[in-house]
Write a protein that holds these residues in place. Sequence first.
Motif, PDB file in Angstrom:
ATOM      1  N   GLU A  13       5.455  11.142  -4.583  1.00  0.00           N
ATOM      2  CA  GLU A  13       4.407  10.390  -5.271  1.00  0.00           C
ATOM      3  C   GLU A  13       5.020   9.609  -6.418  1.00  0.00           C
ATOM      4  O   GLU A  13       5.933  10.097  -7.091  1.00  0.00           O
ATOM      5  CB  GLU A  13       3.326  11.322  -5.796  1.00  0.00           C
ATOM      6  CG  GLU A  13       2.166  10.581  -6.439  1.00  0.00           C
ATOM      7  CD  GLU A  13       1.039  11.497  -6.834  1.00  0.00           C
ATOM      8  OE1 GLU A  13       0.338  11.988  -5.928  1.00  0.00           O
ATOM      9  OE2 GLU A  13       0.878  11.733  -8.045  1.00  0.00           O
ATOM     10  N   THR A  78       1.508   7.761  -2.415  1.00  0.00           N
ATOM     11  CA  THR A  78       1.737   9.167  -2.088  1.00  0.00           C
ATOM     12  C   THR A  78       2.145   9.244  -0.626  1.00  0.00           C
ATOM     13  O   THR A  78       1.422   8.777   0.257  1.00  0.00           O
ATOM     14  CB  THR A  78       0.471  10.017  -2.319  1.00  0.00           C
ATOM     15  OG1 THR A  78      -0.007   9.780  -3.648  1.00  0.00           O
ATOM     16  CG2 THR A  78       0.770  11.486  -2.140  1.00  0.00           C
ATOM     17  N   THR A  83       1.330  10.717   6.469  1.00  0.00           N
ATOM     18  CA  THR A  83       0.434   9.706   5.899  1.00  0.00           C
ATOM     19  C   THR A  83       1.025   9.100   4.628  1.00  0.00           C
ATOM     20  O   THR A  83       1.578   9.802   3.799  1.00  0.00           O
ATOM     21  CB  THR A  83      -0.934  10.339   5.534  1.00  0.00           C
ATOM     22  OG1 THR A  83      -1.480  10.947   6.699  1.00  0.00           O
ATOM     23  CG2 THR A  83      -1.903   9.306   5.012  1.00  0.00           C
ATOM     24  N   ARG A  85      -0.466   7.088   1.435  1.00  0.00           N
ATOM     25  CA  ARG A  85      -1.702   6.704   0.755  1.00  0.00           C
ATOM     26  C   ARG A  85      -1.354   5.725  -0.361  1.00  0.00           C
ATOM     27  O   ARG A  85      -0.485   6.004  -1.189  1.00  0.00           O
ATOM     28  CB  ARG A  85      -2.413   7.926   0.202  1.00  0.00           C
ATOM     29  CG  ARG A  85      -3.764   7.609  -0.428  1.00  0.00           C
ATOM     30  CD  ARG A  85      -4.465   8.887  -0.824  1.00  0.00           C
ATOM     31  NE  ARG A  85      -5.682   8.644  -1.538  1.00  0.00           N
ATOM     32  CZ  ARG A  85      -6.909   8.786  -1.041  1.00  0.00           C
ATOM     33  NH1 ARG A  85      -7.059   9.191   0.213  1.00  0.00           N
ATOM     34  NH2 ARG A  85      -7.975   8.558  -1.777  1.00  0.00           N
ATOM     35  N   GLU A  87      -3.071   3.695  -3.532  1.00  0.00           N
ATOM     36  CA  GLU A  87      -4.238   3.648  -4.412  1.00  0.00           C
ATOM     37  C   GLU A  87      -3.999   2.605  -5.500  1.00  0.00           C
ATOM     38  O   GLU A  87      -2.924   2.563  -6.088  1.00  0.00           O
ATOM     39  CB  GLU A  87      -4.471   5.000  -5.092  1.00  0.00           C
ATOM     40  CG  GLU A  87      -4.749   6.128  -4.146  1.00  0.00           C
ATOM     41  CD  GLU A  87      -4.928   7.462  -4.862  1.00  0.00           C
ATOM     42  OE1 GLU A  87      -4.944   7.488  -6.114  1.00  0.00           O
ATOM     43  OE2 GLU A  87      -5.033   8.478  -4.163  1.00  0.00           O
ATOM     44  N   ALA A 121      -5.152  -0.421   7.736  1.00  0.00           N
ATOM     45  CA  ALA A 121      -5.254   0.986   7.348  1.00  0.00           C
ATOM     46  C   ALA A 121      -5.936   1.820   8.426  1.00  0.00           C
ATOM     47  O   ALA A 121      -6.807   1.334   9.145  1.00  0.00           O
ATOM     48  CB  ALA A 121      -6.033   1.112   6.046  1.00  0.00           C
ATOM     49  N   GLU A 123      -7.631   4.384   7.429  1.00  0.00           N
ATOM     50  CA  GLU A 123      -8.860   4.641   6.696  1.00  0.00           C
ATOM     51  C   GLU A 123      -8.710   4.034   5.304  1.00  0.00           C
ATOM     52  O   GLU A 123      -7.606   3.944   4.775  1.00  0.00           O
ATOM     53  CB  GLU A 123      -9.077   6.149   6.587  1.00  0.00           C
ATOM     54  CG  GLU A 123     -10.403   6.567   6.057  1.00  0.00           C
ATOM     55  CD  GLU A 123     -10.616   8.072   6.119  1.00  0.00           C
ATOM     56  OE1 GLU A 123     -11.700   8.493   5.732  1.00  0.00           O
ATOM     57  OE2 GLU A 123      -9.695   8.811   6.541  1.00  0.00           O
ATOM     58  N   TRP A 124      -9.817   3.613   4.699  1.00  0.00           N
ATOM     59  CA  TRP A 124      -9.790   3.100   3.335  1.00  0.00           C
ATOM     60  C   TRP A 124     -11.143   3.364   2.700  1.00  0.00           C
ATOM     61  O   TRP A 124     -12.118   3.640   3.381  1.00  0.00           O
ATOM     62  CB  TRP A 124      -9.420   1.618   3.289  1.00  0.00           C
ATOM     63  CG  TRP A 124     -10.535   0.689   3.679  1.00  0.00           C
ATOM     64  CD1 TRP A 124     -10.913   0.347   4.937  1.00  0.00           C
ATOM     65  CD2 TRP A 124     -11.432   0.016   2.796  1.00  0.00           C
ATOM     66  NE1 TRP A 124     -11.982  -0.500   4.903  1.00  0.00           N
ATOM     67  CE2 TRP A 124     -12.326  -0.717   3.590  1.00  0.00           C
ATOM     68  CE3 TRP A 124     -11.567  -0.035   1.421  1.00  0.00           C
ATOM     69  CZ2 TRP A 124     -13.343  -1.506   3.064  1.00  0.00           C
ATOM     70  CZ3 TRP A 124     -12.586  -0.812   0.882  1.00  0.00           C
ATOM     71  CH2 TRP A 124     -13.451  -1.538   1.699  1.00  0.00           C
ATOM     72  N   TRP A 136      -8.506   2.807  -2.232  1.00  0.00           N
ATOM     73  CA  TRP A 136      -7.390   3.464  -1.569  1.00  0.00           C
ATOM     74  C   TRP A 136      -7.359   3.092  -0.089  1.00  0.00           C
ATOM     75  O   TRP A 136      -8.375   2.693   0.479  1.00  0.00           O
ATOM     76  CB  TRP A 136      -7.464   4.983  -1.740  1.00  0.00           C
ATOM     77  CG  TRP A 136      -8.757   5.567  -1.228  1.00  0.00           C
ATOM     78  CD1 TRP A 136      -9.903   5.770  -1.930  1.00  0.00           C
ATOM     79  CD2 TRP A 136      -9.025   5.992   0.112  1.00  0.00           C
ATOM     80  NE1 TRP A 136     -10.869   6.298  -1.120  1.00  0.00           N
ATOM     81  CE2 TRP A 136     -10.353   6.457   0.141  1.00  0.00           C
ATOM     82  CE3 TRP A 136      -8.279   6.034   1.280  1.00  0.00           C
ATOM     83  CZ2 TRP A 136     -10.953   6.940   1.302  1.00  0.00           C
ATOM     84  CZ3 TRP A 136      -8.870   6.522   2.439  1.00  0.00           C
ATOM     85  CH2 TRP A 136     -10.185   6.976   2.446  1.00  0.00           C
ATOM     86  N   GLU A 138      -5.059   4.412   3.623  1.00  0.00           N
ATOM     87  CA  GLU A 138      -4.064   5.308   4.215  1.00  0.00           C
ATOM     88  C   GLU A 138      -3.470   4.687   5.467  1.00  0.00           C
ATOM     89  O   GLU A 138      -4.182   4.087   6.271  1.00  0.00           O
ATOM     90  CB  GLU A 138      -4.684   6.667   4.533  1.00  0.00           C
ATOM     91  CG  GLU A 138      -5.066   7.421   3.281  1.00  0.00           C
ATOM     92  CD  GLU A 138      -5.604   8.813   3.552  1.00  0.00           C
ATOM     93  OE1 GLU A 138      -5.910   9.139   4.719  1.00  0.00           O
ATOM     94  OE2 GLU A 138      -5.721   9.584   2.582  1.00  0.00           O
ATOM     95  N   SER A 140      -0.769   5.616   8.742  1.00  0.00           N
ATOM     96  CA  SER A 140      -0.151   6.697   9.483  1.00  0.00           C
ATOM     97  C   SER A 140       1.346   6.442   9.623  1.00  0.00           C
ATOM     98  O   SER A 140       1.766   5.316   9.877  1.00  0.00           O
ATOM     99  CB  SER A 140      -0.779   6.807  10.874  1.00  0.00           C
ATOM    100  OG  SER A 140      -0.101   7.771  11.646  1.00  0.00           O
TER     101      SER A 140
END
Length: 146
Positions: A13, A78, A83, A85, A87, A121, A123-124, A136, A138, A140
């Motif tokens: 991170e 992160t 994954t 991420r 942000e 992404a 997911e967001w 945020w 994410e 893969s």
Amino acid sequence: MPTQLQPAAPAREVTERLSPTPRGARLARRLARYHLDGWGIPYDSELSNAAEAIVAELAANAVTHGRVPGRDFELRLTLHADTLRVEVSDTRAERRPPQEPEPPEPDAESGRGLVIVAALAVEWGVAGRPVGKTVWAELSLVAQHT
């Protein structure tokens, strides 16, 4: 067959505070690529390019729509086992992006940022915080080969 990129460590991170200016947004993009490369995700890989595009769009939105004079925005990356991420936090809670961005008109000069983020992404979303909000996304680490 899916293959997994091997990051340098199982979880990493980094958090960077940047000025809410176009220069700060450009620096966010460059810092993201730099840290990802240090974590074993090489420059110009599919994941690095996607992460750079997401950071660029979210940082541009933070400095354009989330800017409060005298308050920085924050970039956090992160890396977990499977994954990444991204942000980006700013201090304008009242300026939240739409849940489902719609593509702009073909001749529009703006409005594509969140459409790009949603396309790249897995997911967001948007999360509140004591002062402002965090957008945020994410990605893969599992790459699909066809």
